[in-house]
Motif scaffolding. Structure first.
Motif, PDB file in Angstrom:
ATOM      1  N   LYS A  58     -76.117  15.654 -34.813  1.00  0.00           N
ATOM      2  CA  LYS A  58     -75.058  14.829 -33.913  1.00  0.00           C
ATOM      3  C   LYS A  58     -75.026  13.426 -34.254  1.00  0.00           C
ATOM      4  CE  LYS A  58     -74.264  14.355 -29.109  1.00  0.00           C
ATOM      5  NZ  LYS A  58     -75.001  12.955 -28.888  1.00  0.00           N
ATOM      6  N   ASP A  59     -76.336  12.782 -34.427  1.00  0.00           N
ATOM      7  CA  ASP A  59     -76.390  11.586 -34.767  1.00  0.00           C
ATOM      8  C   ASP A  59     -75.736  11.167 -36.150  1.00  0.00           C
ATOM      9  OD1 ASP A  59     -77.951  11.020 -32.473  1.00  0.00           O
ATOM     10  OD2 ASP A  59     -79.784  11.000 -33.514  1.00  0.00           O
ATOM     11  N   PHE A  60     -75.877  12.165 -37.158  1.00  0.00           N
ATOM     12  CA  PHE A  60     -75.393  11.895 -38.341  1.00  0.00           C
ATOM     13  C   PHE A  60     -73.948  12.009 -38.419  1.00  0.00           C
ATOM     14  CE2 PHE A  60     -74.018  14.353 -42.519  1.00  0.00           C
ATOM     15  CZ  PHE A  60     -74.316  13.254 -43.362  1.00  0.00           C
ATOM     16  N   TYR A  61     -73.434  12.992 -37.677  1.00  0.00           N
ATOM     17  CA  TYR A  61     -71.662  12.974 -37.555  1.00  0.00           C
ATOM     18  C   TYR A  61     -71.279  11.760 -36.523  1.00  0.00           C
ATOM     19  CZ  TYR A  61     -70.619  16.831 -40.372  1.00  0.00           C
ATOM     20  OH  TYR A  61     -70.634  17.617 -41.258  1.00  0.00           O
ATOM     21  N   GLU A  62     -72.061  11.131 -35.708  1.00  0.00           N
ATOM     22  CA  GLU A  62     -71.485  10.052 -34.839  1.00  0.00           C
ATOM     23  C   GLU A  62     -71.326   8.680 -36.309  1.00  0.00           C
ATOM     24  OE1 GLU A  62     -74.337   8.669 -31.899  1.00  0.00           O
ATOM     25  OE2 GLU A  62     -73.589  10.351 -30.545  1.00  0.00           O
ATOM     26  N   ASP A  63     -72.615   8.759 -36.824  1.00  0.00           N
ATOM     27  CA  ASP A  63     -72.598   7.589 -38.246  1.00  0.00           C
ATOM     28  C   ASP A  63     -71.212   7.730 -38.968  1.00  0.00           C
ATOM     29  OD1 ASP A  63     -74.992   6.778 -37.019  1.00  0.00           O
ATOM     30  OD2 ASP A  63     -75.961   7.702 -38.654  1.00  0.00           O
ATOM     31  N   ILE A  64     -70.987   9.104 -39.217  1.00  0.00           N
ATOM     32  CA  ILE A  64     -69.716   9.393 -40.034  1.00  0.00           C
ATOM     33  C   ILE A  64     -68.457   8.913 -39.318  1.00  0.00           C
ATOM     34  CG2 ILE A  64     -68.256  11.460 -40.825  1.00  0.00           C
ATOM     35  CD1 ILE A  64     -71.074  12.930 -41.331  1.00  0.00           C
ATOM     36  N   ILE A  65     -68.226   9.228 -37.954  1.00  0.00           N
ATOM     37  CA  ILE A  65     -67.249   8.974 -37.362  1.00  0.00           C
ATOM     38  C   ILE A  65     -67.047   7.283 -37.498  1.00  0.00           C
ATOM     39  CG2 ILE A  65     -65.755   8.760 -35.155  1.00  0.00           C
ATOM     40  CD1 ILE A  65     -66.784  11.748 -34.964  1.00  0.00           C
ATOM     41  N   TYR A  66     -67.992   6.656 -37.090  1.00  0.00           N
ATOM     42  CA  TYR A  66     -67.855   5.294 -37.051  1.00  0.00           C
ATOM     43  C   TYR A  66     -67.538   4.534 -38.366  1.00  0.00           C
ATOM     44  CZ  TYR A  66     -69.314   4.775 -32.122  1.00  0.00           C
ATOM     45  OH  TYR A  66     -69.453   4.714 -30.937  1.00  0.00           O
ATOM     46  N   ALA A  67     -68.224   5.253 -39.527  1.00  0.00           N
ATOM     47  CA  ALA A  67     -67.803   4.820 -40.778  1.00  0.00           C
ATOM     48  C   ALA A  67     -66.414   5.195 -41.275  1.00  0.00           C
ATOM     49  CB  ALA A  67     -68.677   5.382 -41.641  1.00  0.00           C
ATOM     50  N   TYR A  68     -65.594   6.122 -41.053  1.00  0.00           N
ATOM     51  CA  TYR A  68     -64.633   6.560 -41.299  1.00  0.00           C
ATOM     52  C   TYR A  68     -63.556   5.528 -40.452  1.00  0.00           C
ATOM     53  CZ  TYR A  68     -65.444   9.695 -45.182  1.00  0.00           C
ATOM     54  OH  TYR A  68     -65.861  10.333 -46.206  1.00  0.00           O
ATOM     55  N   SER A  69     -63.941   5.352 -39.091  1.00  0.00           N
ATOM     56  CA  SER A  69     -62.960   4.300 -38.338  1.00  0.00           C
ATOM     57  C   SER A  69     -63.098   3.053 -39.139  1.00  0.00           C
ATOM     58  CB  SER A  69     -63.529   4.389 -37.027  1.00  0.00           C
ATOM     59  OG  SER A  69     -62.754   3.638 -36.185  1.00  0.00           O
ATOM     60  N   GLY A  70     -64.094   2.709 -39.663  1.00  0.00           N
ATOM     61  CA  GLY A  70     -64.097   1.269 -40.311  1.00  0.00           C
ATOM     62  C   GLY A  70     -63.233   1.367 -41.595  1.00  0.00           C
ATOM     63  N   LEU A  71     -63.320   2.423 -42.166  1.00  0.00           N
ATOM     64  CA  LEU A  71     -62.287   2.348 -43.547  1.00  0.00           C
ATOM     65  C   LEU A  71     -61.051   2.546 -43.112  1.00  0.00           C
ATOM     66  CD1 LEU A  71     -64.493   5.130 -45.861  1.00  0.00           C
ATOM     67  CD2 LEU A  71     -64.085   2.706 -46.039  1.00  0.00           C
ATOM     68  N   ILE A  72     -60.564   3.406 -42.330  1.00  0.00           N
ATOM     69  CA  ILE A  72     -59.038   3.156 -41.519  1.00  0.00           C
ATOM     70  C   ILE A  72     -58.765   1.653 -41.157  1.00  0.00           C
ATOM     71  CG2 ILE A  72     -57.468   3.964 -39.951  1.00  0.00           C
ATOM     72  CD1 ILE A  72     -59.523   6.368 -39.711  1.00  0.00           C
ATOM     73  N   GLN A  73     -59.487   0.944 -40.581  1.00  0.00           N
ATOM     74  CA  GLN A  73     -59.483  -0.326 -40.330  1.00  0.00           C
ATOM     75  C   GLN A  73     -59.192  -1.215 -41.542  1.00  0.00           C
ATOM     76  OE1 GLN A  73     -62.571  -0.396 -37.188  1.00  0.00           O
ATOM     77  NE2 GLN A  73     -61.263  -1.809 -36.221  1.00  0.00           N
ATOM     78  N   CYS A  74     -59.934  -1.207 -42.625  1.00  0.00           N
ATOM     79  CA  CYS A  74     -59.796  -1.563 -43.806  1.00  0.00           C
ATOM     80  C   CYS A  74     -58.454  -1.275 -44.325  1.00  0.00           C
ATOM     81  CB  CYS A  74     -61.017  -1.063 -44.876  1.00  0.00           C
ATOM     82  SG  CYS A  74     -62.620  -1.825 -44.464  1.00  0.00           S
ATOM     83  N   VAL A  75     -58.190  -0.093 -44.354  1.00  0.00           N
ATOM     84  CA  VAL A  75     -56.838   0.202 -45.217  1.00  0.00           C
ATOM     85  C   VAL A  75     -55.693  -0.443 -44.388  1.00  0.00           C
ATOM     86  CG1 VAL A  75     -55.351   2.124 -45.405  1.00  0.00           C
ATOM     87  CG2 VAL A  75     -57.688   2.464 -46.108  1.00  0.00           C
ATOM     88  N   GLU A  76     -55.857  -0.237 -43.111  1.00  0.00           N
ATOM     89  CA  GLU A  76     -54.536  -0.788 -42.225  1.00  0.00           C
ATOM     90  C   GLU A  76     -54.577  -2.260 -42.175  1.00  0.00           C
ATOM     91  OE1 GLU A  76     -55.035   1.035 -38.495  1.00  0.00           O
ATOM     92  OE2 GLU A  76     -56.778  -0.497 -37.753  1.00  0.00           O
ATOM     93  N   THR A  77     -55.440  -3.100 -42.567  1.00  0.00           N
ATOM     94  CA  THR A  77     -55.220  -4.607 -42.744  1.00  0.00           C
ATOM     95  C   THR A  77     -55.180  -4.933 -44.365  1.00  0.00           C
ATOM     96  OG1 THR A  77     -57.995  -4.618 -42.446  1.00  0.00           O
ATOM     97  CG2 THR A  77     -56.479  -5.304 -40.772  1.00  0.00           C
ATOM     98  N   ILE A  78     -55.051  -4.323 -45.277  1.00  0.00           N
ATOM     99  CA  ILE A  78     -54.819  -4.744 -46.480  1.00  0.00           C
ATOM    100  C   ILE A  78     -53.799  -5.583 -46.599  1.00  0.00           C
ATOM    101  CG2 ILE A  78     -54.128  -3.889 -49.093  1.00  0.00           C
ATOM    102  CD1 ILE A  78     -55.697  -1.228 -48.305  1.00  0.00           C
ATOM    103  N   GLY A  79     -53.994  -6.622 -47.507  1.00  0.00           N
ATOM    104  CA  GLY A  79     -53.147  -7.729 -47.766  1.00  0.00           C
ATOM    105  C   GLY A  79     -52.811  -8.618 -46.533  1.00  0.00           C
TER     106      GLY A  79
END
Length: 386
Positions: free
Chosen positions: A85-106
């Motif tokens: 469960k803790d591992f999947y929490e880490d996963i969700i936060y990590a992917y949310s961060g990547l989405i924020q990276c993608v949406e702010t490119i440029g």
């Protein structure tokens, strides 16, 4: 080992499958590579290195807000195993961060700050390590192995021949819109070669061991697990994956001081972001202060400044040092080849294999079977890094 067929396991597999469907849309490298690099290079050079390039990026083809929302409504409370469960929490936060990276490119600093959260930035130690490497003399570049010889179509043949030692198939494409000279796109099992680049024998040796021997191996292994997260990537997997890939260059006796210096320049370029340097100032530092040939200085600067400040590049050197130490402490590298995994989750990987939710690596990096490195200077440098 069979997977336990109980309600909690079914819930985990459903959550994993749901996250898999969502993260298939996030291939950061597909979005962060400018589509007008060559045009802007010509403009930048003609401006005598004073006018910063204005890069354009591929358009984003997913609903960013909807993706965030779907990630955070996953019913993690149904996972009874606290560690998973803790591992999947880490996963969700990590992917949310990547989405924020993608949406702010440029979008300048916004992208840079999102990258800081996802990838971090070089420490003082990292910068000192880079400067230490830069004190060493390059190999003799007049040696035939370092001379540019093959276009992308000719280079393709070498990758195909090298891949015969592995039991898997993948696609090869060419692109004129990338800052790297080769890369693996995990989601579509594809090796992409830079059609503008002319490859030397040394680069072919480095790239076959790096891109196929590790990145494609972990792509293929990642698809063999009941849990799809091995395929799309654990949190912070970039440092481990790039460390493994450069370590494959070392084990196959293809890691040179020149290559280590390239990784060191990347650390220096990423550190310049933290100092607030513009594109042109980072370039001039590499070209004038460090005496880097202007084409190489340009592409290293592009790699660091693309998107608005992409900090990932310093992780190649930190990852290499961690994998070098891990190997020399006698630990099993194949555990880290099970997919797009992270060194810091080694215990979780072992635990998931024991629980029947993951499998040992089927494909193992060819170069890892025997340490063929004969370059004593490279060994001295890697041992000396802090």
């Amino acid at each position: 080992m069979k997977i336990e067929n109980n309600v909690a396991t079914k819930a985990l597999l459903e959550i994993d499958k749901s996250i898999d469907a969502l993260v298939k849309q996030i291939e950061l490298l597909s979005y962060v590579n400018p589509i007008n690099i060559e045009e802007e290079k010509a403009r930048f050079f003609s401006s005598k290195y004073l006018t910063d390039p204005v890069f354009k990026y591929p358009s984003i083809n997913f609903d960013k807000f909807k993706l965030h929302r779907k990630l955070f409504i996953q019913p993690l409370e149904l996972i009874e195993d606290a560690e998973i469960k803790d591992f999947y929490e880490d996963i969700i936060y990590a992917y949310s961060g990547l989405i924020q990276c993608v949406e702010t490119i440029g979008k300048g600093k916004k992208f840079y700050y999102n990258c800081l959260r996802c990838f971090g930035t070089p420490t003082e130690n990292d910068v000192e390590n880079a400067k230490f490497i830069l004190h060493f003399e390059d190999e003799n570049k007049d040696v035939p192995a370092f001379q540019p010889k093959y276009n992308a179509t000719e280079a393709e043949v070498f990758f195909e021949t090298f891949s015969e030692k592995y039991d898997f198939n993948y696609s090869i494409k060419h692109s004129d819109k990338m800052s790297a000279i080769a890369m693996v796109l995990n989601n579509i099992k594809t090796l992409v070669l830079n059609s503008h680049h002319t490859y030397s024998d040394n680069e072919i040796a480095v790239l076959t061991n790096h891109e196929i021997g590790v990145h494609m191996v972990t792509t293929m292994n990642g698809m063999l697990h009941p849990l799809k997260i091995f395929s799309h990537g654990f949190p912070n997997n970039e440092e481990t994956q790039e460390g493994l890939a450069v370590f494959s260059e070392y084990m196959s006796n293809n890691l040179t001081v020149t290559r280590l210096k390239e990784l060191a320049y990347r650390v220096i370029a990423v550190d310049s972001l933290a100092k607030g340097y513009s594109f042109s100032r980072t370039f001039r530092m590499l070209h004038n202060q460090y005496d880097l040939e202007r084409e190489e200085a340009f592409y290293i600067t592009v790699r660091a400044h693309r998107g608005g400040g992409f900090t990932k590049d310093y992780l190649y050197l930190t990852g290499l040092k961690k994998i070098y130490d891990y190997y020399h402490s006698g630990k099993d590298l194949s555990l880290l080849l099970t997919g797009k995994v992270s060194l810091e989750y080694a215990h979780e990987i072992e635990s998931l294999i024991k629980k029947g939710l993951a499998v040992p690596a089927k494909h193992v990096t060819d170069s890892y079977s025997e340490n063929k490195n004969t370059n004593k200077k490279v060994d001295f440098i890697l041992r000396s890094l802090k």
